[in-house]
Design an enzyme around this catalytic site. Structure first.
Site, PDB file in Angstrom:
ATOM      1  N   ARG A 111      53.402 -17.422  27.235  1.00 46.46           N
ATOM      2  CA  ARG A 111      52.786 -16.556  28.491  1.00 46.46           C
ATOM      3  C   ARG A 111      51.794 -17.190  29.051  1.00 46.46           C
ATOM      4  O   ARG A 111      51.074 -17.888  27.713  1.00 46.46           O
ATOM      5  CB  ARG A 111      52.064 -14.973  27.579  1.00 46.46           C
ATOM      6  CG  ARG A 111      52.591 -14.392  27.157  1.00 46.46           C
ATOM      7  CD  ARG A 111      53.404 -13.398  28.494  1.00 46.46           C
ATOM      8  NE  ARG A 111      53.082 -12.631  29.512  1.00 46.46           N
ATOM      9  CZ  ARG A 111      53.312 -11.937  30.543  1.00 46.46           C
ATOM     10  NH1 ARG A 111      54.692 -12.494  31.066  1.00 46.46           N
ATOM     11  NH2 ARG A 111      52.512 -11.002  31.042  1.00 46.46           N
TER      12      ARG A 111
ATOM     13  N   ASN B 268      60.047 -24.069  15.570  1.00 46.21           N
ATOM     14  CA  ASN B 268      58.610 -24.587  15.373  1.00 46.21           C
ATOM     15  C   ASN B 268      58.518 -24.207  14.515  1.00 46.21           C
ATOM     16  O   ASN B 268      57.780 -25.056  13.627  1.00 46.21           O
ATOM     17  CB  ASN B 268      58.186 -25.051  16.438  1.00 46.21           C
ATOM     18  CG  ASN B 268      58.715 -26.436  17.163  1.00 46.21           C
ATOM     19  OD1 ASN B 268      58.559 -27.438  16.587  1.00 46.21           O
ATOM     20  ND2 ASN B 268      59.168 -26.458  18.319  1.00 46.21           N
TER      21      ASN B 268
ATOM     22  N   GLY C 292      61.490 -19.752  17.102  1.00 47.67           N
ATOM     23  CA  GLY C 292      60.501 -19.927  16.338  1.00 47.67           C
ATOM     24  C   GLY C 292      60.560 -20.533  14.773  1.00 47.67           C
ATOM     25  O   GLY C 292      61.193 -21.011  14.170  1.00 47.67           O
TER      26      GLY C 292
ATOM     27  N   HIS D 254      55.037 -29.139  23.173  1.00 44.95           N
ATOM     28  CA  HIS D 254      55.782 -28.853  24.230  1.00 44.95           C
ATOM     29  C   HIS D 254      56.494 -30.359  24.731  1.00 44.95           C
ATOM     30  O   HIS D 254      56.093 -31.325  24.088  1.00 44.95           O
ATOM     31  CB  HIS D 254      54.918 -29.051  26.266  1.00 44.95           C
ATOM     32  CG  HIS D 254      55.536 -29.104  27.242  1.00 44.95           C
ATOM     33  ND1 HIS D 254      55.741 -28.505  28.068  1.00 44.95           N
ATOM     34  CD2 HIS D 254      56.001 -30.603  27.754  1.00 44.95           C
ATOM     35  CE1 HIS D 254      56.393 -28.575  28.744  1.00 44.95           C
ATOM     36  NE2 HIS D 254      56.281 -30.329  28.964  1.00 44.95           N
TER      37      HIS D 254
ATOM     38  N   ASP E  71      49.774 -27.066  29.847  1.00 44.41           N
ATOM     39  CA  ASP E  71      49.909 -28.221  29.538  1.00 44.41           C
ATOM     40  C   ASP E  71      49.107 -29.121  29.378  1.00 44.41           C
ATOM     41  O   ASP E  71      49.883 -30.677  29.796  1.00 44.41           O
ATOM     42  CB  ASP E  71      51.592 -28.419  29.642  1.00 44.41           C
ATOM     43  CG  ASP E  71      53.000 -27.709  29.753  1.00 44.41           C
ATOM     44  OD1 ASP E  71      52.549 -26.698  28.242  1.00 44.41           O
ATOM     45  OD2 ASP E  71      53.483 -27.350  30.434  1.00 44.41           O
TER      46      ASP E  71
ATOM     47  N   ALA F 262      62.775 -33.971  17.062  1.00 45.55           N
ATOM     48  CA  ALA F 262      61.443 -34.762  16.218  1.00 45.55           C
ATOM     49  C   ALA F 262      60.055 -33.352  16.876  1.00 45.55           C
ATOM     50  O   ALA F 262      58.537 -33.861  16.683  1.00 45.55           O
ATOM     51  CB  ALA F 262      61.000 -35.372  17.689  1.00 45.55           C
ATOM     52  N   GLU F 263      59.983 -32.694  17.480  1.00 48.17           N
ATOM     53  CA  GLU F 263      58.832 -31.485  17.656  1.00 48.17           C
ATOM     54  C   GLU F 263      58.844 -30.907  15.871  1.00 48.17           C
ATOM     55  O   GLU F 263      57.253 -30.573  15.479  1.00 48.17           O
ATOM     56  CB  GLU F 263      59.406 -30.234  18.306  1.00 48.17           C
ATOM     57  CG  GLU F 263      59.722 -30.534  19.472  1.00 48.17           C
ATOM     58  CD  GLU F 263      59.905 -29.768  20.182  1.00 48.17           C
ATOM     59  OE1 GLU F 263      59.337 -28.781  20.393  1.00 48.17           O
ATOM     60  OE2 GLU F 263      60.611 -29.591  21.395  1.00 48.17           O
TER      61      GLU F 263
ATOM     62  N   ASP G 182      44.199 -25.226  32.042  1.00 51.52           N
ATOM     63  CA  ASP G 182      45.825 -26.151  32.951  1.00 51.52           C
ATOM     64  C   ASP G 182      46.875 -25.976  32.300  1.00 51.52           C
ATOM     65  O   ASP G 182      46.665 -26.517  31.374  1.00 51.52           O
ATOM     66  CB  ASP G 182      45.179 -26.762  33.308  1.00 51.52           C
ATOM     67  CG  ASP G 182      44.662 -26.918  34.460  1.00 51.52           C
ATOM     68  OD1 ASP G 182      44.830 -26.365  35.855  1.00 51.52           O
ATOM     69  OD2 ASP G 182      43.586 -28.114  35.019  1.00 51.52           O
TER      70      ASP G 182
HETATM   71  C1  GRF Z   1      60.127 -25.808  21.679  1.00 50.20           C
HETATM   72  O1  GRF Z   1      60.563 -26.688  22.694  1.00 50.20           O
HETATM   73  C2  GRF Z   1      58.936 -25.834  22.422  1.00 50.20           C
HETATM   74  O2  GRF Z   1      58.301 -27.411  22.565  1.00 50.20           O
HETATM   75  C3  GRF Z   1      59.099 -25.227  23.602  1.00 50.20           C
HETATM   76  O3  GRF Z   1      59.645 -24.046  23.199  1.00 50.20           O
HETATM   77  C4  GRF Z   1      60.123 -24.022  22.631  1.00 50.20           C
HETATM   78  C5  GRF Z   1      60.322 -23.384  21.591  1.00 50.20           C
HETATM   79  O4  GRF Z   1      61.795 -23.517  20.112  1.00 50.20           O
HETATM   80  N1  GRF Z   1      57.236 -24.668  24.095  1.00 50.20           N
HETATM   81  P1  GRF Z   1      61.633 -22.564  19.213  1.00 50.20           P
HETATM   82  O5  GRF Z   1      60.807 -21.203  19.773  1.00 50.20           O
HETATM   83  O6  GRF Z   1      60.125 -23.246  18.173  1.00 50.20           O
HETATM   84  O7  GRF Z   1      62.620 -23.069  18.367  1.00 50.20           O
END
Ligand code: GRF
Length: 224
Positions: free
Chosen positions: A93, A16, A14, A111, A147, A175-176, A145
């Protein structure tokens, strides 16, 4: 300002989700997190969210006979929390067309690649194997579909000659953490919107006219 009510879907650590929680603390951020839901009861992110005083739920997919039954409860939980937008944040999922259609243009995902390249799992190793020099991350709307779906924002990250899967994943993840709050803000404000299955940015908004770019670049890419 009326903040949009967000439901965050997770399956793991978690990080992000945490970046969205931090962004939502700002009074002028246009979103608030109403509920965090994990399909895995032991997801570390659930505890983090609970410590922040956010409502959390575990809806364990293993307790259901079918995807549809699982998604019925997931949908109901999101409705109960009056969620307006879903943010998938490491939610592992696959969702059926039925669920995806119910949340059409109201479900975001992050992603760890520059889509449409490198869809699916094990992204960073595949990036290294392919030898590309620039990778990054993408926030997009969810479609049936995997991603796929209109791209809201992307950030670029340089691949270094001595990168391995872990070092590259760590820089992309950083970066995310910047990109997701930025993309959600644009979308929640309506500054970014869908037209003909691509994202447009309204003219005369902060995003279109100022220092808030649609795409963000790590310093290495700009300088290197
Ligand atoms: C991230 O790299 C996200 O882009 C991908 O799964 C990872 C999740 O990481 N979909 P977190 O649980 O947010 O640390």
């Amino acid at each position: 300002m009326k903040k949009k009510r967000i439901g965050v879907l997770i399956s793991g650590r978690g990080s992000n989700m945490s970046s969205l929680i931090e962004a939502c603390k700002s009074p002028d951020y246009p979103a608030q997190i109403s509920v965090v839901i994990s399909n895995r009861p032991k997801a570390a992110g659930l505890e983090i969210a609970a410590r922040e005083g956010i409502k959390t739920l575990a809806i364990n997919h293993r307790n259901y006979d079918s995807r549809t039954a699982f998604e019925t409860d997931l949908h109901q939980a999101l409705k109960d929390a009056q969620v307006e937008l879903i943010c998938n944040a490491g939610f592992l999922r696959l969702l059926t067309a039925d669920f995806v259609d119910k949340w059409h243009d109201r479900q975001l995902n992050i992603h760890p690649s520059l889509l449409p390249s490198f869809k699916g799992l094990h992204t960073h190793q595949r990036v290294l194997d392919a030898g590309v020099k620039i990778t990054g991350c993408t926030v997009h709307l969810v479609r049936t579909d995997m991603d796929a779906g209109p791209i809201i924002a992307q950030a670029a990250v340089a691949v270094e000659h001595d990168d391995n899967e872990q070092t590259l994943a760590a820089r992309v993840l950083a970066a995310e953490h910047q990109l997701y709050p930025h993309a959600l803000k644009m979308f929640a404000l309506g500054e970014a919107y869908v037209e003909n299955e691509t994202i447009k940015v309204r003219a005369n908004t902060d995003v279109a006219s100022s220092s808030k770019p649609r795409a963000m670049f790590s310093p290495r890419v700009i300088n290197g």
